[in-house]
Design an enzyme around this catalytic site. Structure first.
Site, PDB file in Angstrom:
ATOM      1  N   HIS A 109       0.876  -1.174   0.000  1.00  0.00           N
ATOM      2  CA  HIS A 109       0.000   0.000   0.000  1.00  0.00           C
ATOM      3  C   HIS A 109       0.919   1.231   0.000  1.00  0.00           C
ATOM      4  CE1 HIS A 109      -2.695   2.937   2.033  1.00  0.00           C
ATOM      5  NE2 HIS A 109      -3.700   2.156   1.678  1.00  0.00           N
ATOM      6  N   ASP A 187       3.046  -4.594   8.009  1.00  0.00           N
ATOM      7  CA  ASP A 187       1.834  -3.779   7.883  1.00  0.00           C
ATOM      8  C   ASP A 187       0.650  -4.736   8.039  1.00  0.00           C
ATOM      9  OD1 ASP A 187      -0.493  -2.695   6.854  1.00  0.00           O
ATOM     10  OD2 ASP A 187       0.468  -1.754   5.134  1.00  0.00           O
ATOM     11  N   GLN A 190      -4.708  -5.257   7.162  1.00  0.00           N
ATOM     12  CA  GLN A 190      -5.791  -6.136   6.697  1.00  0.00           C
ATOM     13  C   GLN A 190      -5.783  -7.501   7.390  1.00  0.00           C
ATOM     14  OE1 GLN A 190      -8.071  -5.061   4.523  1.00  0.00           O
ATOM     15  NE2 GLN A 190      -7.078  -3.146   3.914  1.00  0.00           N
ATOM     16  N   LYS A 213     -10.011  -0.838  10.638  1.00  0.00           N
ATOM     17  CA  LYS A 213     -10.211  -1.990   9.752  1.00  0.00           C
ATOM     18  C   LYS A 213     -10.497  -3.250  10.567  1.00  0.00           C
ATOM     19  CE  LYS A 213      -7.216   0.059   6.323  1.00  0.00           C
ATOM     20  NZ  LYS A 213      -8.042   0.473   5.191  1.00  0.00           N
ATOM     21  N   CYS A 351      -4.781   2.523  -3.572  1.00  0.00           N
ATOM     22  CA  CYS A 351      -3.527   3.012  -2.955  1.00  0.00           C
ATOM     23  C   CYS A 351      -2.396   2.006  -3.153  1.00  0.00           C
ATOM     24  CB  CYS A 351      -3.698   3.313  -1.469  1.00  0.00           C
ATOM     25  SG  CYS A 351      -4.963   4.520  -1.115  1.00  0.00           S
TER      26      CYS A 351
HETATM   27  N1  PMP Z   1      -1.732  -0.652   4.617  1.00  0.00           N
HETATM   28  C1  PMP Z   1      -2.726  -1.350   4.050  1.00  0.00           C
HETATM   29  C2  PMP Z   1      -2.430  -2.697   3.460  1.00  0.00           C
HETATM   30  C3  PMP Z   1      -4.023  -0.829   4.047  1.00  0.00           C
HETATM   31  O1  PMP Z   1      -5.011  -1.528   3.496  1.00  0.00           O
HETATM   32  C4  PMP Z   1      -4.256   0.443   4.628  1.00  0.00           C
HETATM   33  C5  PMP Z   1      -5.629   1.065   4.587  1.00  0.00           C
HETATM   34  N2  PMP Z   1      -6.238   1.042   3.332  1.00  0.00           N
HETATM   35  C6  PMP Z   1      -3.196   1.106   5.232  1.00  0.00           C
HETATM   36  C7  PMP Z   1      -1.950   0.532   5.208  1.00  0.00           C
HETATM   37  C8  PMP Z   1      -3.416   2.393   5.964  1.00  0.00           C
HETATM   38  O2  PMP Z   1      -4.055   2.092   7.188  1.00  0.00           O
HETATM   39  P1  PMP Z   1      -4.696   3.189   8.125  1.00  0.00           P
HETATM   40  O3  PMP Z   1      -5.978   3.620   7.475  1.00  0.00           O
HETATM   41  O4  PMP Z   1      -4.902   2.488   9.443  1.00  0.00           O
HETATM   42  O5  PMP Z   1      -3.710   4.300   8.243  1.00  0.00           O
END
Ligand code: PMP
Length: 394
Positions: A109, A187, A190, A213, A351
């Site tokens: 991401h 990270d 998910q 999430k 993203c």
């Molecule tokens: N990494 C991944 C794989 C995500 O899916 C997301 C959110 N779309 C993020 C990072 C960012 O997370 P947060 O909204 O908690 O900042």
């Protein structure tokens, strides 16, 4: 069965299949927000009256819950943040800043790419990217080559791809990375909505967690930091509540976690995060997984029957998100039509532009499920997709 616990589903007819973006919140989480603001709204770790003490103890209760939830060793290893983005930025701009090389995967991401670019790292110059195969599987051999060529690197890899649902084998990746002296951050944006995580088993050094999430309010998350790093990591922001002693010649910081949690925290959010963890404990991961797997499999079967569908990976090691396109059709057009039929999915690059570019596409239609989605949701989605396809083909 658990859908009734989520007020959103009583208030909305929308078929919600955008859980990769954010999950719905159970009533207990929503109630905890109202309760904090209506009944004991006070700051934490400062004043010493009844409601302030209650706010502090509820806030710290979440830390203990999260520690137990992921099987960390100590409460001090859990530091609250705004979410995964802040967690990664924190570690990137403090502990990881001096590493010669950062290694990421092909499925990251932007939150795990851009912070490294901000340090002037570019591909081959301080930043390396592990290849994936045509099924988007992580290339362990290439990873090992990169680790060999760049000893003592900082490895920062997503647990689950938000764009394609691919789950990385974090245990194996971490073991290999440690063999070459690397430090590992994961990270986990998910992960926790879908499966149980045991930090001791994974043995990662840093684990970035997102509350919103994981059925908790927005604007809250955490970073797990393995105990052995806590002393030497510098906070990336400081201020009130991080301090043991200050005079004009210097400051003495508190120990972890407080030295890392500068300023007034998202108190209601952290308390709500605790309620979300309690809720998952109540539902139990066995149920989450069995409910979700059935619907995810059914979703895939039904999608596969649609004419012209293009997938980019099969279902092996895949959770939560299914991404696809239709031959000759622009994904944005599908998104607009699905919205008109009250089906909530995400269309676009999610993203994750670099992997989209690698696949030669601008984006996908992403259906992302949670355990409260059922067969009826899938049937409604498929019906809407059929309608959209027939409209766009005319
Ligand atoms: N990494 C991944 C794989 C995500 O899916 C997301 C959110 N779309 C993020 C990072 C960012 O997370 P947060 O909204 O908690 O900042």
């Amino acid at each position: 069965m658990f859908r009734k616990d989520f007020p959103y589903f009583q208030n909305s007819k929308t078929v919600y299949l955008d859980n990769g973006a954010t999950t719905q919140k159970p009533k207990s989480v929503i109630d905890s927000q109202v309760e904090y603001y209506e009944q004991y709204c006070s700051n934490t770790h400062r004043s010493n009256f009844g409601h302030a003490n209650k706010a502090t103890s509820e806030f710290e209760k979440t830390r203990k819950l999260l520690k137990e939830f992921i099987n960390a060793s100590k409460n001090e290893e859990i530091i609250f943040t705004k979410g995964v983005t802040e967690s990664i930025n924190f570690i990137a701009s403090s502990y990881a800043i001096d590493f010669k090389t950062v290694i990421i995967s092909s499925l990251e991401h932007h939150s795990n790419i851009v912070p490294w670019h901000m340090q002037n790292r570019t591909l081959g110059a301080g930043l390396e990217v592990v290849n994936c195969n045509e099924n988007l599987d992580f290339d362990l051999e290439h990873f090992e080559e990169l680790l060999k060529a760049n000893p003592n690197a900082f490895v920062s890899i997503t647990h689950v791809s938000n764009a394609f649902g691919k789950v990385h084998d974090v245990k194996t990746i971490t073991k290999l990375a440690h063999k070459y002296g690397a430090v590992v951050m994961i990270d986990a944006a998910q992960s926790l909505a879908h499966f149980k995580v045991d930090i001791q088993e994974l043995d990662v050094d840093f684990y970035a967690i997102s509350g919103h999430k994981t059925f908790a309010p927005t604007g809250v998350g955490a970073i797990y930091i393995k105990e052995k790093y806590l002393k030497n990591i510098k906070p990336y922001q400081t201020g009130g509540a991080t301090i043991h002693e200050v005079d004009y010649s210097g400051s003495i910081l508190l120990d972890s976690p407080y030295k890392f949690e500068a300023g007034t925290q998202n108190i209601a959010g952290v308390i709500g995060f605790g309620k979300a963890l309690e809720y998952i404990n109540h539902v139990r991961y066995e149920n989450i997984q069995s409910l979700e797997n059935k619907v995810f499999k059914y979703l895939n079967e039904e999608l596969s029957k649609l004419p012209g569908i293009i997938f980019y990976n099969d279902l092996t090691n895949c959770v939560g998100s299914r991404s696809f396109n239709f031959k000759g059709i622009i994904h944005d057009d599908i998104g607009i039509l699905l919205d008109k039929m009250q089906i909530a999915v995400r269309v676009g690059h999610h993203c994750a532009q670099p992997i989209m570019k690698k696949l030669g596409i601008r984006g996908t239609i992403r259906v992302s499920t949670a355990f409260y989605n059922d067969y009826v949701d899938v049937d409604k989605l498929i019906e809407a997709l059929k309608k959209a396809l027939s409209m766009l083909k005319d």
